[in-house]
Motif scaffolding. Structure first.
Motif, PDB file in Angstrom:
ATOM      1  N   ALA A  64      -8.658 -60.699  18.788  1.00 50.82           N
ATOM      2  CA  ALA A  64      -9.555 -60.579  17.633  1.00 50.82           C
ATOM      3  C   ALA A  64      -9.220 -59.331  16.829  1.00 50.82           C
ATOM      4  CB  ALA A  64     -11.003 -60.537  18.103  1.00 50.82           C
ATOM      5  N   ARG A  65      -8.964 -58.238  17.511  1.00 55.65           N
ATOM      6  CA  ARG A  65      -8.608 -57.000  16.818  1.00 55.65           C
ATOM      7  C   ARG A  65      -7.308 -57.181  16.042  1.00 55.65           C
ATOM      8  NH1 ARG A  65      -8.012 -53.439  20.928  1.00 55.65           N
ATOM      9  NH2 ARG A  65     -10.265 -53.370  21.162  1.00 55.65           N
ATOM     10  N   TRP A  66      -6.334 -57.867  16.678  1.00 54.81           N
ATOM     11  CA  TRP A  66      -5.056 -58.103  16.004  1.00 54.81           C
ATOM     12  C   TRP A  66      -5.234 -59.024  14.798  1.00 54.81           C
ATOM     13  CZ3 TRP A  66      -2.323 -62.721  15.353  1.00 54.81           C
ATOM     14  CH2 TRP A  66      -1.066 -62.575  14.781  1.00 54.81           C
ATOM     15  N   ALA A  67      -5.986 -60.117  14.974  1.00 59.50           N
ATOM     16  CA  ALA A  67      -6.141 -61.090  13.894  1.00 59.50           C
ATOM     17  C   ALA A  67      -6.914 -60.520  12.715  1.00 59.50           C
ATOM     18  CB  ALA A  67      -6.841 -62.340  14.420  1.00 59.50           C
ATOM     19  N   ARG A  68      -7.786 -59.560  12.974  1.00 61.99           N
ATOM     20  CA  ARG A  68      -8.562 -58.950  11.888  1.00 61.99           C
ATOM     21  C   ARG A  68      -7.827 -57.789  11.226  1.00 61.99           C
ATOM     22  NH1 ARG A  68     -13.528 -59.269  15.772  1.00 61.99           N
ATOM     23  NH2 ARG A  68     -14.404 -61.283  15.150  1.00 61.99           N
ATOM     24  N   SER A  69      -6.746 -57.323  11.849  1.00 63.56           N
ATOM     25  CA  SER A  69      -5.987 -56.209  11.269  1.00 63.56           C
ATOM     26  C   SER A  69      -5.186 -56.697  10.061  1.00 63.56           C
ATOM     27  CB  SER A  69      -5.035 -55.613  12.308  1.00 63.56           C
ATOM     28  OG  SER A  69      -3.959 -56.498  12.563  1.00 63.56           O
ATOM     29  N   ARG A  70      -4.710 -55.751   9.298  1.00 62.72           N
ATOM     30  CA  ARG A  70      -3.918 -56.090   8.113  1.00 62.72           C
ATOM     31  C   ARG A  70      -2.649 -56.848   8.506  1.00 62.72           C
ATOM     32  NH1 ARG A  70      -2.215 -51.397   4.206  1.00 62.72           N
ATOM     33  NH2 ARG A  70      -4.100 -51.952   3.094  1.00 62.72           N
ATOM     34  N   ASP A  71      -1.953 -56.354   9.533  1.00 65.49           N
ATOM     35  CA  ASP A  71      -0.720 -57.014   9.982  1.00 65.49           C
ATOM     36  C   ASP A  71      -1.011 -58.410  10.519  1.00 65.49           C
ATOM     37  OD1 ASP A  71       0.822 -54.846   9.289  1.00 65.49           O
ATOM     38  OD2 ASP A  71       0.832 -54.005  11.313  1.00 65.49           O
ATOM     39  N   GLY A  72      -2.070 -58.542  11.291  1.00 65.11           N
ATOM     40  CA  GLY A  72      -2.424 -59.850  11.836  1.00 65.11           C
ATOM     41  C   GLY A  72      -2.761 -60.852  10.751  1.00 65.11           C
ATOM     42  N   ARG A  73      -3.533 -60.418   9.759  1.00 67.15           N
ATOM     43  CA  ARG A  73      -3.865 -61.322   8.648  1.00 67.15           C
ATOM     44  C   ARG A  73      -2.609 -61.730   7.888  1.00 67.15           C
ATOM     45  NH1 ARG A  73      -7.927 -57.394   7.436  1.00 67.15           N
ATOM     46  NH2 ARG A  73      -6.732 -56.919   5.570  1.00 67.15           N
TER      47      ARG A  73
END
Length: 106
Positions: free
Chosen positions: A48-57
């Motif tokens: 969740a933290r990764w997907a919500r980060s700028r890079d993840g998005r």
């Protein structure tokens, strides 16, 4: 006109290849989160933290996935199940799930 069609087809194929590459990155991130979940118990929070980060998005967008909150919850649920992506995408797992669903329905 012929050159335009050839160029468009080439660009489309390149786009599809890059989308597959970014999809592979998403699958690798899911596998990493699953391994973190097994080791430390924080896999769903990590994805969740990764997907919500700028890079993840950005990676999700390039993979053709809309990076909204519904997708984040789906990724968290997938990690919570603890099934590796290679297993989840295999034919045997798909057949096993279908058999389990049919058994529940009966």
């Amino acid at each position: 006109m012929r050159d335009f069609v050839d160029g468009s087809a080439f660009n489309y194929e390149q786009g599809q290849r890059s989308r597959k590459l970014f999809a592979a990155v998403v699958l690798a991130a899911l596998d990493d989160a699953i391994s973190d979940d097994k080791k430390y118990g924080n896999g769903p929070e990590q994805i969740a933290r990764w997907a919500r980060s700028r890079d993840g998005r950005e990676v999700l967008s390039c993979a053709g996935i809309d990076p909204n909150e519904r997708v984040v919850k789906g990724l968290m649920a997938f990690v919570g199940k603890g099934v590796r992506t290679s297993v989840a995408l295999s034919r045997e797992e798909s057949e096993r799930r279908m058999a389990a669903e049919e058994a529940e329905a009966a």
